[in-house]
Structure formats: C-alpha cells, structure tokens
Design a protein around this motif. Structure first.
Motif, PDB file in Angstrom:
ATOM      1  N   GLU A  90     -20.410  47.497  -0.323  1.00  0.00           N
ATOM      2  CA  GLU A  90     -20.551  47.074  -1.195  1.00  0.00           C
ATOM      3  C   GLU A  90     -19.643  45.462  -0.448  1.00  0.00           C
ATOM      4  N   ILE A  91     -19.059  45.981  -0.096  1.00  0.00           N
ATOM      5  CA  ILE A  91     -18.116  44.892   1.424  1.00  0.00           C
ATOM      6  C   ILE A  91     -18.526  45.205   2.682  1.00  0.00           C
ATOM      7  N   ASP A  92     -19.780  46.115   3.169  1.00  0.00           N
ATOM      8  CA  ASP A  92     -20.359  45.814   4.297  1.00  0.00           C
ATOM      9  C   ASP A  92     -21.557  44.825   4.394  1.00  0.00           C
ATOM     10  N   THR A  93     -20.822  43.514   4.601  1.00  0.00           N
ATOM     11  CA  THR A  93     -22.012  42.349   4.904  1.00  0.00           C
ATOM     12  C   THR A  93     -21.309  41.962   5.992  1.00  0.00           C
ATOM     13  N   ASP A  94     -22.464  41.251   6.606  1.00  0.00           N
ATOM     14  CA  ASP A  94     -22.616  40.085   7.134  1.00  0.00           C
ATOM     15  C   ASP A  94     -20.738  39.407   7.671  1.00  0.00           C
ATOM     16  N   ASP A  95     -19.905  39.535   6.804  1.00  0.00           N
ATOM     17  CA  ASP A  95     -19.039  38.959   6.556  1.00  0.00           C
ATOM     18  C   ASP A  95     -17.649  40.011   6.439  1.00  0.00           C
ATOM     19  N   ALA A  96     -17.763  41.148   7.227  1.00  0.00           N
ATOM     20  CA  ALA A  96     -16.749  41.694   6.722  1.00  0.00           C
ATOM     21  C   ALA A  96     -16.131  41.834   7.313  1.00  0.00           C
ATOM     22  N   ALA A  97     -14.607  42.491   6.742  1.00  0.00           N
ATOM     23  CA  ALA A  97     -13.099  42.197   7.560  1.00  0.00           C
ATOM     24  C   ALA A  97     -13.537  41.922   8.646  1.00  0.00           C
ATOM     25  N   SER A  98     -12.432  41.076   9.745  1.00  0.00           N
ATOM     26  CA  SER A  98     -12.289  40.967  10.852  1.00  0.00           C
ATOM     27  C   SER A  98     -11.338  42.135  11.545  1.00  0.00           C
ATOM     28  N   ALA A  99     -10.877  43.484  10.541  1.00  0.00           N
ATOM     29  CA  ALA A  99     -11.274  44.319  11.703  1.00  0.00           C
ATOM     30  C   ALA A  99     -11.873  45.140  12.316  1.00  0.00           C
ATOM     31  N   VAL A 100     -12.730  44.909  10.829  1.00  0.00           N
ATOM     32  CA  VAL A 100     -14.114  46.033  10.984  1.00  0.00           C
ATOM     33  C   VAL A 100     -15.130  45.261  12.446  1.00  0.00           C
ATOM     34  N   LEU A 101     -15.372  44.003  12.329  1.00  0.00           N
ATOM     35  CA  LEU A 101     -16.493  43.523  12.981  1.00  0.00           C
ATOM     36  C   LEU A 101     -15.431  44.036  14.382  1.00  0.00           C
ATOM     37  N   ALA A 102     -14.182  43.458  14.543  1.00  0.00           N
ATOM     38  CA  ALA A 102     -13.456  43.963  15.557  1.00  0.00           C
ATOM     39  C   ALA A 102     -13.841  45.155  16.509  1.00  0.00           C
ATOM     40  N   LEU A 103     -13.790  46.396  15.623  1.00  0.00           N
ATOM     41  CA  LEU A 103     -13.271  47.723  16.059  1.00  0.00           C
ATOM     42  C   LEU A 103     -15.246  47.702  16.289  1.00  0.00           C
ATOM     43  N   ARG A 104     -16.429  47.313  15.198  1.00  0.00           N
ATOM     44  CA  ARG A 104     -17.465  47.244  15.700  1.00  0.00           C
ATOM     45  C   ARG A 104     -17.836  47.014  16.727  1.00  0.00           C
ATOM     46  N   GLU A 105     -17.489  45.587  17.283  1.00  0.00           N
ATOM     47  CA  GLU A 105     -17.465  44.721  18.884  1.00  0.00           C
ATOM     48  C   GLU A 105     -17.300  45.795  19.494  1.00  0.00           C
ATOM     49  N   ALA A 106     -15.699  46.603  20.095  1.00  0.00           N
ATOM     50  CA  ALA A 106     -15.479  47.335  20.613  1.00  0.00           C
ATOM     51  C   ALA A 106     -16.160  47.881  21.444  1.00  0.00           C
ATOM     52  N   VAL A 107     -16.881  48.798  20.284  1.00  0.00           N
ATOM     53  CA  VAL A 107     -17.757  50.252  20.646  1.00  0.00           C
ATOM     54  C   VAL A 107     -18.523  49.801  21.019  1.00  0.00           C
ATOM     55  N   ALA A 108     -20.072  48.905  20.082  1.00  0.00           N
ATOM     56  CA  ALA A 108     -20.917  48.245  20.692  1.00  0.00           C
ATOM     57  C   ALA A 108     -20.633  48.217  22.323  1.00  0.00           C
ATOM     58  N   SER A 109     -19.681  47.285  23.266  1.00  0.00           N
ATOM     59  CA  SER A 109     -19.905  46.637  24.017  1.00  0.00           C
ATOM     60  C   SER A 109     -19.555  47.912  24.916  1.00  0.00           C
ATOM     61  N   ALA A 110     -18.908  48.965  24.606  1.00  0.00           N
ATOM     62  CA  ALA A 110     -18.271  50.476  25.694  1.00  0.00           C
ATOM     63  C   ALA A 110     -19.641  50.767  26.169  1.00  0.00           C
ATOM     64  N   ASP A 111     -19.823  51.840  26.786  1.00  0.00           N
ATOM     65  CA  ASP A 111     -20.154  52.862  27.513  1.00  0.00           C
ATOM     66  C   ASP A 111     -20.290  53.590  27.005  1.00  0.00           C
ATOM     67  N   ARG A 112     -19.101  54.453  26.563  1.00  0.00           N
ATOM     68  CA  ARG A 112     -19.195  55.578  25.984  1.00  0.00           C
ATOM     69  C   ARG A 112     -17.735  55.915  24.986  1.00  0.00           C
ATOM     70  N   VAL A 113     -16.939  56.774  23.881  1.00  0.00           N
ATOM     71  CA  VAL A 113     -16.391  56.447  22.847  1.00  0.00           C
ATOM     72  C   VAL A 113     -15.259  57.526  23.127  1.00  0.00           C
ATOM     73  N   LEU A 114     -14.412  58.225  22.659  1.00  0.00           N
ATOM     74  CA  LEU A 114     -14.104  59.159  23.145  1.00  0.00           C
ATOM     75  C   LEU A 114     -12.333  58.622  22.263  1.00  0.00           C
ATOM     76  N   ALA A 115     -12.438  59.789  21.007  1.00  0.00           N
ATOM     77  CA  ALA A 115     -11.404  60.217  20.192  1.00  0.00           C
ATOM     78  C   ALA A 115     -10.189  60.715  20.691  1.00  0.00           C
ATOM     79  N   VAL A 116      -9.516  60.339  20.271  1.00  0.00           N
ATOM     80  CA  VAL A 116      -8.000  60.977  21.323  1.00  0.00           C
ATOM     81  C   VAL A 116      -7.113  61.101  19.260  1.00  0.00           C
ATOM     82  N   THR A 117      -6.897  62.737  19.137  1.00  0.00           N
ATOM     83  CA  THR A 117      -6.263  62.758  17.440  1.00  0.00           C
ATOM     84  C   THR A 117      -5.931  63.977  17.366  1.00  0.00           C
ATOM     85  N   PRO A 118      -4.467  63.583  16.514  1.00  0.00           N
ATOM     86  CA  PRO A 118      -4.177  64.569  15.937  1.00  0.00           C
ATOM     87  C   PRO A 118      -4.961  65.262  14.919  1.00  0.00           C
ATOM     88  N   GLU A 119      -4.653  66.214  13.884  1.00  0.00           N
ATOM     89  CA  GLU A 119      -4.648  66.505  12.836  1.00  0.00           C
ATOM     90  C   GLU A 119      -4.059  66.686  11.146  1.00  0.00           C
TER      91      GLU A 119
END
Length: 181
Positions: free
Chosen positions: A50-79
C-alpha cells in the motif's frame, strides 16, 4: 571500466564486525572495482504494498537507486536467531518489487559474513541467497562465505581476508542474468 558493487550490510550497529568486513573489502577492492555501502537500511519502512507507490519513502527510493545503478550486489551480514536480520530481509523485499522488474533483477548477488559461532552465519546466508534468487537476482553460489568468528580474528587474519577478497573477485567475474526481451 569500473564494476560497481552495492553492499547491503545486515547489521545496523555502527561498529559491527560485518560492517567492518564490508569496509575492509571496500578499501582493498581490486583495481576497477568500486564498493558502495548502501546506508539507510534502518530507515526503510517495513514493506507494505500500500505504501509502495511512486512517492515511496526517500529511503526506499535511495535503496532502489543505489542497487539499480550497481552492476553487482553483495550482502554482508551476521545471523540473528538462525536467520538473516530483519533489516536485510526488508531491504530485499523492497528491492524485489515490482515483481520481475525490481532493482535487483538479473544482478549477480553474493552473500558473506561472520558470526561468533562455529557456523559463521550459514543459515542467514542461505536465507539471503534464497530470498535474493526469488526476487530475481542471479545468486553466485561460489560467493556465499560463512566465516566462523570463534577461533580467528576475522578482521586481521590474512587467510580470512584473502577468502573474502576471492569471493568478491568471483562476484565481479560473474555474468549478469540475461535480460528478457
């Protein structure tokens, strides 16, 4: 040509060991490889269509832009409690939408990290790889490194560092998934 890698750190703690591993990889990346640690995962609202719209939160837009502009994605994570941290799961949920066309679709994806257990986070890493694959990423199985942090200082051990840098090289060499016409 520079290969850009978006790095999603599954820990929000500023001094987390996994964040420090990501920073080490960024600082020691091979020539022609640029790692960008994506900040703001803690600012993402929980995924809700319901909140995934064209005017989604700025953090969402920034995340999507950062990943869309990348060639690869790496998660570095604990458990956390035998699975990936909620913040990483939530980020992958946002990156998976719209289904079949999300920012992560077709991108080579790897996951590494450490925990102070004999298992090194293997369940979290398997969950993250599975989730990213369902979201449309091209999971590179040889770039899943679960490093136990029980008997070794993962931040200073040269063998650990080389294993993680090798994983990064394999991720960079991986071919993206073919784009559907």
């Amino acid at each position: 040509m520079t290969t850009r890698v978006a790095v999603l750190v599954g820990s929000l703690r500023a001094d987390s060991v996994n964040r420090r591993l990501a920073e080490m990889l960024r600082d020691q990346a091979p020539e022609g490889v640029e790692l960008h640690l994506v900040d703001g995962l803690g600012d993402l609202p929980f995924y809700n269509e319901e909140i995934d719209t064209d005017d989604a939160a700025s953090a969402v837009l920034a995340l999507r832009e950062a990943v869309a502009s990348a060639d690869r994605v790496l998660a570095v994570t604990p458990e956390y409690n035998g699975t990936m941290p909620a913040v990483l799961n939530n980020a992958l949920d946002w990156l998976s939408r719209p289904y079949g066309a999300g920012a992560i679709v077709g991108k080579p994806f790897g996951v590494i990290g450490t925990t102070p257990t004999p298992y090194g986070g293997k369940w979290a890493h398997a969950d993250a790889a599975r989730s990213a694959g369902i979201a449309g990423a091209r999971v590179v199985e040889s770039v899943v490194v679960s490093q136990p942090g029980v008997e070794v200082d993962v931040l200073t051990d040269p063998e650990v560092r080389e294993r993680l840098l090798d994983a990064l090289r394999l991720l960079v060499e991986a071919e993206p998934a073919p784009v559907a016409a």
